[in-house]
Every structure is written in C-alpha cells, then in structure tokens.
Design an enzyme around this catalytic site. Structure first.
Site, PDB file in Angstrom:
ATOM      1  CB  CYS A   1      -0.874   0.041   1.247  1.00 49.02           C
ATOM      2  SG  CYS A   1      -1.962  -1.376   1.389  1.00 49.02           S
TER       3      CYS A   1
ATOM      4  NE  ARG B   1       4.625   2.094  -0.883  1.00 47.68           N
ATOM      5  CZ  ARG B   1       5.369   2.218   0.201  1.00 47.68           C
ATOM      6  NH1 ARG B   1       6.518   2.835   0.146  1.00 47.68           N
ATOM      7  NH2 ARG B   1       4.965   1.733   1.357  1.00 47.68           N
TER       8      ARG B   1
ATOM      9  CG  ASN C   1       1.355   1.010   4.231  1.00 50.84           C
ATOM     10  OD1 ASN C   1       1.189  -0.196   4.152  1.00 50.84           O
ATOM     11  ND2 ASN C   1       2.461   1.618   3.852  1.00 50.84           N
ATOM     12  N   GLY C   2      -0.693  -1.080   6.364  1.00 53.43           N
ATOM     13  CA  GLY C   2      -0.377  -1.973   7.487  1.00 53.43           C
ATOM     14  C   GLY C   2      -1.519  -2.936   7.750  1.00 53.43           C
TER      15      GLY C   2
ATOM     16  CE  LYS D   1      15.706 -10.607  -9.338  1.00 52.61           C
ATOM     17  NZ  LYS D   1      16.421 -10.313  -8.136  1.00 52.61           N
TER      18      LYS D   1
ATOM     19  CD  GLU E   1      11.621 -11.035  -8.541  1.00 51.02           C
ATOM     20  OE1 GLU E   1      10.827 -10.477  -7.803  1.00 51.02           O
ATOM     21  OE2 GLU E   1      12.861 -10.894  -8.440  1.00 51.02           O
TER      22      GLU E   1
HETATM   23  O1  M6R Z   1      13.684  -4.420   0.555  1.00 52.05           O
HETATM   24  P1  M6R Z   1      14.268  -5.755   0.881  1.00 52.05           P
HETATM   25  O2  M6R Z   1      15.645  -5.948   0.350  1.00 52.05           O
HETATM   26  O3  M6R Z   1      14.211  -6.075   2.363  1.00 52.05           O
HETATM   27  O4  M6R Z   1      13.335  -6.815   0.150  1.00 52.05           O
HETATM   28  C1  M6R Z   1      13.513  -8.189   0.324  1.00 52.05           C
HETATM   29  C2  M6R Z   1      12.804  -8.969  -0.754  1.00 52.05           C
HETATM   30  O5  M6R Z   1      11.425  -8.752  -0.707  1.00 52.05           O
HETATM   31  C3  M6R Z   1      13.306  -8.595  -2.148  1.00 52.05           C
HETATM   32  O6  M6R Z   1      14.702  -8.725  -2.232  1.00 52.05           O
HETATM   33  C4  M6R Z   1      12.655  -9.488  -3.226  1.00 52.05           C
HETATM   34  O7  M6R Z   1      13.058 -10.805  -3.068  1.00 52.05           O
HETATM   35  C5  M6R Z   1      13.043  -8.948  -4.603  1.00 52.05           C
HETATM   36  N1  M6R Z   1      11.956  -8.197  -5.155  1.00 52.05           N
HETATM   37  C6  M6R Z   1      13.380 -10.010  -5.581  1.00 52.05           C
HETATM   38  O8  M6R Z   1      13.811  -9.452  -6.785  1.00 52.05           O
END
Ligand code: M6R
Ligand code: UD1
Length: 682
Positions: free
Chosen positions: A2, A33, A115-116, A559, A562
């Site tokens: 959010c 986001r 948000n939350g 990669k 996803e």
């Molecule tokens: O913001 P962060 O590095 O804590 O996020 C951790 C993961 O959500 C993030 O690295 C996610 O795996 C990537 N979008 C993958 O490409």
C-alpha cells in the site's frame, strides 16, 4: 504494498483539477510499490462534504473515473485537505469497495487511508456491529473509520479535538499502521500517525527557512472520556507548543503539505521533509500549523523531529530512455557499484573505511558470531558473501531468512552481532527480526539502500549501499551493491589480520576493476536477448553451480521465476547426485555457472554428468577459459575477476535473461503479478 499520499494547501488558491492531478501524480509515483486498486478523498462543494472516488486497477483507471465523474471542476479552495491511497490487498479481494479511502458512514464524516494491518480488527468489528454499525468492505481498515465516528458521537456534543479523538481510537488498535484521518467535523485538518509503517511529511512554504525542526509534544491534552477510551488521567498533560510555519512577523504564508509513504511522491514538490518516528502522531491544523505528539509516553527518543533536505533527484527515479525501470537499473550497475565504493576504499593504501561502522569495529571483532538476516534477493547477497566474510574475519557467520528466524525464535545473545540486509529498509519480517535481536541486547547492524528507512534508523550502526532508488520490483542493482557492501565490511573488519594482507590487496584491486568489467558484461545483452528467444516458452529451468557461485544460482533462479513466471530452481552442484540429477534429460533447459576458481573442477564434473545424460546446458564461463569448446557447448563468456567478486559479474547475464524472457512472455516486468516492491506486512 500500500502507498499513502496526501495533499494539503493553506492560504493559497487551488482549483479542484489541480488538487486531483496532484493526488493522482503522487499515487503514480508510488505505483512501483505494487498495488491493485486506488482511491482519493477530496473536499466537496460544501465545507462539510467529502467526495470519495475509488477504482480497481492502475492509477490510470482511477484517473479515468475521476475525469468521468460529476465533479464541478471550477471549484476553488483557499484551504483544502485531500488524501489518497494505492492498495495491495490483504483482507478482501481487490474491488472499489475494499479500496481506500474508507469511510465512517454514507455521508463520509470520517475518511481514512491506512498502510499496514490491524490484527484485532475482528474483535473491534464485532463490538461495533453490536453497537449498530454495519460494514461495507471486508477490510481491517474500515473498523478504524467507524471507530472514529463512534468515539466522536459518544462525546454527545462535548468538544473533542481531532488529535484527541485519533489518539483515543488508536489506543484500541493492535498491529501495524500508517494512517491519515480526515473529517468533515474538522475541516482543514488532518491527523497522521505511524506505528511500523513508514510516513513522512513534505513541507512547502514560501519562506522555507522559518523552521528546521518541529517539537514533539508529550501528549495532546487530557483525552476526552468515551466509553471505549479509559485514559482519563490528565496529570501528564502538557501545554501544546505549536510549531507554526507563519512568517516571522506572524502573518500566514501560503503553505502546502505532502504526506506520503516514501519520498518519491514528494520530491517533485519539495525537498524539505520530516520523517515521523514509530508512535508519532502529526496534526495539521486548519491554520496550517504542524504539531507532533507521541502516542506513547515512553522511550528516550529525541524531543524534536528535524526537517531534512532530501537529496534525491526526481530524474533519478524516472525511467530515462529505458522501456522499464528494471532494465535501466541493470544498466546502472557500472555507476551504482562505483557509488557503493566511492569514498570508502583507498586503492593506494589498500584500505576500506565504512564511516558508519568505524565506532563499532572493536565490538564487532569481539563478537562470538555474526548472524545475517534478510529476505529474497537480500538474503542471497548474504549467502554470496558468507564465505569471504568467514575467510577474512575468522568469525563464524550464519545466514537466516528473516521469517524462518522469527518462527524458530532462534537464541540470540548480547555477544552476537546481527546484520540486517534490506534494500528498502522497510521489509516487515526483517524489521521484526531486528527488533527481536535488539530486545536481546545484540549489536544490530543495517545494510540498506534507503536513508531514513526503519532499518537504517533502528539499527545501532550500518552501511548505506548508495545504489540509488530501485523501482523495479525485481532487485538488481541493489543486489550487486549489497554484495559489495558486505565484502567491504569483511575487508574492514579483517584489516588487523596480517596473514590476510595479500588477499585483501587482491580483492581491493579487484574492486577497482569492477565497474569496467560490469560494462563488459552488459555488452553481451543482445546475445543474451537472442538466447532468451529459445527459452521463454519453457515450463521449467535449472541453474547449477557451487562454491562462490551457489548464491548466484539461487538469485538467478529467483529472478527467472519472479519475472518470467517460469519454474526455475537454483541447484548446488554438490547436491546433483542426491536427487536433482533425475530431472536431467535432453529437454530441460539448464544454465551452469563455471567460472575459474577453486571449485572449477567440481563444476566441470557436474557439467560432464549433465552432458552424459543428454543435457545441453548453457555455460556461463570466463572469457579466458580455454577448456570449453564453444563449437560444442553454448557459452556466455564473462570477464574473469577475483573469486569472491565473480558473483557480481555472473549474476548480470541472469538478470538480463530473466528480463528478456519476461518481456517476451508479455509480463509487466516492473510490476510482476502478486508481488510488491516493499513487503511491509509479515
Ligand atoms: O527491501 P528488501 O531488500 O528487504 O526486500 C527483500 C525482498 O522482498 C526482495 O529482495 C525481493 O526478493 C526482490 N523483489 C526479488 O527481486
Ligand atoms: C556519510 C553520509 C554521506 C557522506 C559521508 C561523508 C549519510 C546518510 N551519509 O556516509 O552522505 O558523504 O558520510 O563522510 O549522511 N546507519 C545505520 N543503519 C543502517 C545504515 C546506516 O545505523 O542501516 C548509520 C551509520 O552507522 C552511520 C549513518 O547511518 O552513522 C550513515 O551511514 P552511511 O551513509 O553508510 O555512512 P557514510 O558512508 O559515512
């Protein structure tokens, strides 16, 4: 995840078109986001009217709905408050009804964005239902709007201020939140509060020098009694100190506020921002004054919130000439690795100084063990650097997935050093793991890309990786910069080990060469694009290696899955015989990373095992490797560097491959389905 955005203007005439455009532009800056629906609440034609418009899908769909609405566009405001939101569904399907802003009733007396997650929403929903309230959405958020009305109505005509009301309501809530509250009963006012979710306030005044901080006022006033609120003790009530942005002569000046979940939505309006801390509540009055209160009377937090100047350039968050943020970010890596290293490595003296760790080196060196904690790509960067960390520091390192670490309630002691790696600095699981370790007295170190983020602020010390904003959901340049930051941390920690002097020199020389080598790998893009044509329709793939490249396999596979929505597994070559070999035949696509380091013979043996079973792998190998016959084996040849830095180069072909496979599959690479950039819920 959010996103929240609000626009408030005082003593400056703004028409309705300007207000809605500002909101929609703010929301579009938060699109990265990840979200599934969006909405706005703006002042109506009468002083006590609020209009809400919500839509499923992209901000462009909301814009179309706003444009097609019956709103009169010649409406002008001298003071107005408007709030907006992009929603990433947690409770209830994406739908206009479940989208925010939520409202207290059908005449929109109270409107809120959130948000939350409110964890006790079911109990509150039952309580309010018993009191005659009915709910239109399936969300946890709607109960908060209803609760505002309930507490307000229960005053039965007695005056209650907006912040007192908000505080009474928040007192009943459990969970995490950033909120904005707006009400027809308090025209021109907005209350904002945060606990666990980020929120910042941009301030744009004609004379921006009038204040560079805002006092934190201990408590609002005695909170008015209500049947829900039990806090009737005014003993510690303190007279509010107003922080006004009036001109020095006391006259009102045109003033605008922009409240948002992150700076990307604010930066184009103003660089002057104030970050709210957890349990801060901000109240902007109908005169445009900003007050900050604490929701809890605890902690030794500073009694002021400073107004900082954001140094982020809007241009840095735009796509430039690239079709997607992800591709732009992959191509930024020659610069982002330089930015991570800049000012921290002396290539003549072969030393590394990370300013943020300087005062903590002795404590870190004394520790019993180091625990790395992270999620997703950040976790892979920890795995990628564990071996060199242990080699250079001789401190045992364990690597934990934040969520698993919390589930296990792993024992943590005062003589442990816990390192939290997070691009965003806002990942809920990693923040919770951090708080768990803080409670147990461990020294907590952050490695983050986001100055001012929760992890950056709540850790004792740390390193900003300085990779610049990463907008594509798939993490690319943050991975290579996290990797580098961790290697540099190991170099600095190990600087007192004479036996390692040569090894450190070798790595530091490798760092100097790295940006040019990254450019050389990027030059392979068109051949990797050709390769992706042969792979994008596959259902399943394997990426195989071992040693320094094990993490590259996991990160490459992450990669590919996803982005391309193709099943892909990273496999440690040592495990091949223990199961995965059964998958190998002439059909399954395989990538083998076989760079020239101590593990080369072992990976070579894995290659032979694969080829013996009719596998036809693509081999990522070094340009100077003469053992491989390109006429027999498909290769991607990358420059050779120091073993522990090689993973920074070998991940890039996999980043590019996943990008091209995804675009060929028609995937919106910057916003892959079901994923969010910043995962701020558990
Ligand atoms: O913001 P962060 O590095 O804590 O996020 C951790 C993961 O959500 C993030 O690295 C996610 O795996 C990537 N979008 C993958 O490409
Ligand atoms: C700092 C400045 C940088 C300046 C340089 C000049 C900031 C953000 N950085 O960089 O602009 O050019 O000095 O010497 O002002 N920290 C945490 N947790 C984290 C990350 C960082 O507590 O997760 C702390 C560090 O311990 C440090 C501060 O934040 O106290 C800044 O960290 P970092 O930006 O890495 O420090 P420098 O590289 O010294």
């Amino acid at each position: 995840m959010c996103g929240i955005f609000a626009y408030l203007s005082y003593f400056v005439e703004k028409d309705r078109r300007y207000v809605t455009d500002t909101l929609l532009k703010g929301l579009s800056r938060l699109e990265y986001r990840g979200y599934d629906s969006a909405g706005i609440a703006i002042d109506g034609d009468g002083e006590t009217e609020t209009v809400i418009i919500k839509e499923v899908g992209k901000v462009s769909a909301l814009r179309a709905k706003v444009d097609g609405s019956e709103l009169s566009w010649d409406k002008k405001y001298s003071v107005q408050t408007s709030i907006s939101h992009t929603r990433w569904a947690t409770h209830g399907q994406p739908s206009p009804i479940n989208a925010h802003p939520h409202r207290s009733d059908d005449v929109n007396e109270f409107t809120i964005v959130h948000n939350g997650i409110i964890t006790n929403y079911k109990e509150l929903r039952t309580l309010l239902t018993n009191k005659g309230y009915s709910f239109e959405s399936e969300t946890d958020t709607e109960i908060v709007a209803k609760l505002l009305k309930y507490v307000f109505d229960s005053q039965r005509g007695q005056h209650i201020s907006f912040p007192d009301l908000a505080k009474a309501v928040i007192k009943e809530l459990e969970g995490a939140f950033a909120f904005l509250f707006k009400s027809v009963h308090f025209p021109g006012e907005v209350v904002a509060a945060r606990r666990g979710s980020p929120l910042l306030i941009g301030i744009k005044a004609v004379d921006n020098q009038t204040a560079d901080f805002v006092n934190v006022e201990e408590i609002v006033n005695a909170v008015a009694a209500s049947s829900i609120n039990e806090d009737k003790n005014p003993a510690y009530a303190k007279r509010a100190q107003s922080r006004s942005f009036a001109r020095p002569d006391g006259s009102s000046q045109p003033l605008e506020y922009f409240l948002a979940s992150d700076p990307s939505a604010i930066i184009e309006h103003t660089q002057r921002v104030l970050y709210l801390e957890d349990d801060d509540m901000a109240h902007i009055t109908n005169k445009g004054d900003l007050h900050i209160y604490r929701l809890r009377r605890d902690d030794g937090l500073s009694s002021i919130r400073s107004i900082k100047t954001l140094e982020m350039e809007l241009a840095a968050i735009m796509k430039g000439n690239f079709p997607h943020f992800m591709l732009k970010e992959i191509y930024e890596q020659p610069e982002s690795v330089v930015n991570t290293i800049r000012g921290r490595v002396d290539f003549n003296k072969h030393t590394v100084v990370l300013g943020g760790l300087r005062n903590y080196l002795a404590s870190i060196r004394r520790c019993r063990r180091i625990v790395f904690t992270a999620c997703g790509t950040s976790f892979n960067s920890c795995l990628a650097t564990r071996a060199i960390f242990e080699e250079l520091t001789e401190i045992p390192v364990s690597v934990e997935l934040s969520s698993e670490f919390l589930d296990r309630k792993s024992p943590i002691f005062r003589d442990d050093v816990c390192v939290f790696v997070s691009q965003s600095g806002e990942t809920a699981d990693t923040i919770l793991a951090l708080r768990y370790c803080l409670e147990r007295g461990a020294l907590c170190v952050g490695i983050t890309n986001t100055v001012g983020s929760s992890i950056s602020r709540e850790t004792h010390c740390g390193v900003h990786i300085n990779a610049g904003p990463e907008i594509g959901v798939a993490s690319t340049k943050a991975y290579t910069s996290q990797y580098l930051a961790l290697v540099m941390m190991a170099l600095q920690l190990g600087e007192d080990r004479i036996s390692m002097t040569e090894r450190r020199r070798e790595i530091i020389n490798g760092l100097r060469e790295l940006p040019n080598l990254v450019k050389e790998v990027l030059a392979l893009d068109s051949s990797i694009k050709d390769l992706s044509q042969t792979l994008y329709q596959q259902k399943s793939m394997l990426v195989l290696s071992r040693g320094f490249q094990s993490a590259t396999c996991l990160e490459g596979a992450l990669k590919i899955k996803e982005l391309s929505y193709i099943h892909c597994e990273g496999i440690m070559a040592g495990e091949l015989k223990h199961g995965p070999l059964a998958l190998i035949d002439e059909h399954i696509p395989i990538v083998i990373i076989m760079t020239m380091d101590a593990y080369y013979p072992k990976v070579q043996s894995a290659l032979q095992q694969v080829r013996a079973r009719k596998g036809d792998p693509i081999v990522i190998c070094n340009t100077d490797d003469t053992n491989i016959d390109d006429a027999v084996v498909k290769t991607i040849r990358i420059p050779h560097t120091v073993d522990c830095l090689q993973g920074i180069l070998s991940i890039i072909p996999l980043q590019l491959l996943s990008y091209h496979m995804a675009t060929l599959n028609g995937v919106d690479v910057d916003f892959p389905r079901n994923l969010a950039k910043s995962v701020t819920v558990e």
